[in-house]
Design an enzyme around this catalytic site. Sequence first.
Site, short mmCIF file in Angstrom:
data_model
loop_
_atom_site.label_atom_id
_atom_site.label_comp_id
_atom_site.label_asym_id
_atom_site.label_seq_id
_atom_site.Cartn_x
_atom_site.Cartn_y
_atom_site.Cartn_z
N GLU A 6 0.82 -1.21 0.00
CA GLU A 6 0.00 0.00 0.00
C GLU A 6 0.85 1.26 0.00
O GLU A 6 1.93 1.29 0.59
CB GLU A 6 -0.85 0.04 1.27
N CYS A 34 3.53 -5.75 16.27
CA CYS A 34 2.84 -4.75 17.11
C CYS A 34 1.35 -5.10 17.16
O CYS A 34 0.72 -5.32 16.13
CB CYS A 34 3.05 -3.34 16.55
N GLY A 63 5.50 -2.48 6.86
CA GLY A 63 6.86 -2.96 7.06
C GLY A 63 7.66 -2.13 8.04
O GLY A 63 7.26 -1.03 8.43
N GLU A 64 8.79 -2.68 8.44
CA GLU A 64 9.70 -1.98 9.34
C GLU A 64 10.94 -1.60 8.53
O GLU A 64 11.75 -2.47 8.17
CB GLU A 64 10.04 -2.91 10.52
N SER A 90 10.21 5.97 9.85
CA SER A 90 9.57 5.62 11.12
C SER A 90 9.99 4.21 11.52
O SER A 90 9.97 3.30 10.71
CB SER A 90 8.05 5.69 10.93
N LEU A 149 6.61 4.97 19.81
CA LEU A 149 6.74 4.61 21.23
C LEU A 149 5.50 3.87 21.75
O LEU A 149 5.57 2.74 22.19
CB LEU A 149 6.94 5.87 22.07
N HIS A 150 4.41 4.57 21.78
CA HIS A 150 3.08 4.04 22.17
C HIS A 150 2.93 3.62 23.62
O HIS A 150 1.82 3.42 24.10
CB HIS A 150 2.63 2.90 21.25
N CYS A 192 -1.90 2.01 7.75
CA CYS A 192 -1.12 1.06 6.98
C CYS A 192 -1.56 -0.38 7.20
O CYS A 192 -1.88 -0.78 8.31
CB CYS A 192 0.35 1.22 7.29
N1 SAH Z 1 7.35 -0.15 11.30
C1 SAH Z 1 7.47 1.27 11.36
C2 SAH Z 1 6.73 2.01 10.28
C3 SAH Z 1 5.36 1.52 9.88
S1 SAH Z 1 4.00 1.84 10.91
C4 SAH Z 1 7.08 1.75 12.75
O1 SAH Z 1 6.71 0.94 13.58
O2 SAH Z 1 7.23 2.93 13.04
C5 SAH Z 1 3.75 3.57 10.87
C6 SAH Z 1 3.17 4.13 12.15
O3 SAH Z 1 1.79 3.76 12.30
C7 SAH Z 1 3.86 3.62 13.40
O4 SAH Z 1 4.00 4.67 14.32
C8 SAH Z 1 2.89 2.59 13.92
O5 SAH Z 1 3.09 2.29 15.27
C9 SAH Z 1 1.56 3.26 13.61
N2 SAH Z 1 0.41 2.39 13.59
C10 SAH Z 1 0.32 1.09 13.28
N3 SAH Z 1 -0.94 0.64 13.40
C11 SAH Z 1 -1.66 1.69 13.79
C12 SAH Z 1 -3.04 1.85 14.11
N4 SAH Z 1 -3.89 0.84 14.04
N5 SAH Z 1 -3.45 3.08 14.51
C13 SAH Z 1 -2.59 4.12 14.58
N6 SAH Z 1 -1.28 4.02 14.30
C14 SAH Z 1 -0.82 2.81 13.92
#
Ligand code: SAH
Length: 350
Positions: free
Chosen positions: A91, A115, A158-159, A190, A214-215, A331
């Site tokens: 995507e 995650c 992806g990461e 990111s 971070l989250h 994403c």
């Molecule tokens: N893997 C990388 C980049 C892809 S995700 C990363 O973890 O940063 C891009 C961003 O979207 C990240 O901050 C991720 O934690 C966040 N993200 C993933 N799923 C999400 C969701 N359901 N709601 C809001 N943010 C989300």
Amino acid sequence: MQDILSMKFSELQMAIKELQEPDYRAKQIYHWLHVRKIQEFSQMTDLSSGLKLKLASNFEIKKLVIAKKLESQIDDTVKYLYQLPDGQYIETVLMHYQHGWRICISTQVGCKMGCQFCASTIAGYVRNLTASEMLLQIDETERNANIKISGIVLMGIGEPLDNFQNVTRFLELLSDSKGRKMSLRHVTISTCGIVPKIRELAEKKTGLTLAVSLHQASDSQRNKIMPVNKKYALQELMNACQYYFAMTGRRVTYEYAVMEGENDSFANAQALAKLLKNQQAHVNLIPVNTVKERNYHATRQSAKRFMQYLEKLGVHATVRRTLGNDIQAACGQLRHEINIKNSCLNFTEK
Ligand code: SAH
């Protein structure tokens, strides 16, 4: 067949030498690929037909196919589901900002990071994207939408730091003065926090912005929603972020998806303020996008409330605009859905 769009100029020069062609040919070909962005060798009109044939039998110019395009009815966001040459899907999201068009690209097919709140991880990891497949997301989208992109975020599926080699190759091709000439100051990567790769990236001093997802601000709680934290704990991650700033002079931004009842209490804000206390950090808050298979949810109000907690504690934070809400712009949601559909199709066919 070699993927010619992923080749650096020096690699192309070597390959052209091997084909016993003069050196200036490499320059011409690189220009066609990265400046004119043509899609067929036959379009390289200043090459002899013999050379065009030689190129076509040694190299391929990869292509992406638009499998689906969703246009938001509430803002200018467009989401593309691209099919890769091997049939996989990724995507790409195009967003309109005050200063122009920004694109959010994918770096892998699926993701290994696990995650809990993220749709990209549900269907599992398939493979890394090549540098060309990252460039093509930009080229195809620019062509299709008839716009010029001025900012790039590696925040799709992806990461990025788990595909470090191809991502750094992509960055090199993107910023090459002989080709695309994009300043990496307009690029954000990111990451969920792969510490050794953050350090390696810092040492490259590219000028790009690093965003860290971070989250959660305590190890025990972050372990639960982000398995990567079990490998690289928060303090190690913070040290790497400070190293990034020290090496590049670029301030790291932090992403925090607000999830009601999970990470949005005043105590959560206090933990976050404590974690960031030695940095002039900026926190991007986003109400979590609910993924069907998971229970997390939030409203803009809950994100705003959390922002006020942070402000009281002296931490700069903004609630990010949520774009393309009506087209599942978060994403991984679309790829995940098409996988479900395809597996249903397979099922009925059997
Ligand atoms: N893997 C990388 C980049 C892809 S995700 C990363 O973890 O940063 C891009 C961003 O979207 C990240 O901050 C991720 O934690 C966040 N993200 C993933 N799923 C999400 C969701 N359901 N709601 C809001 N943010 C989300």
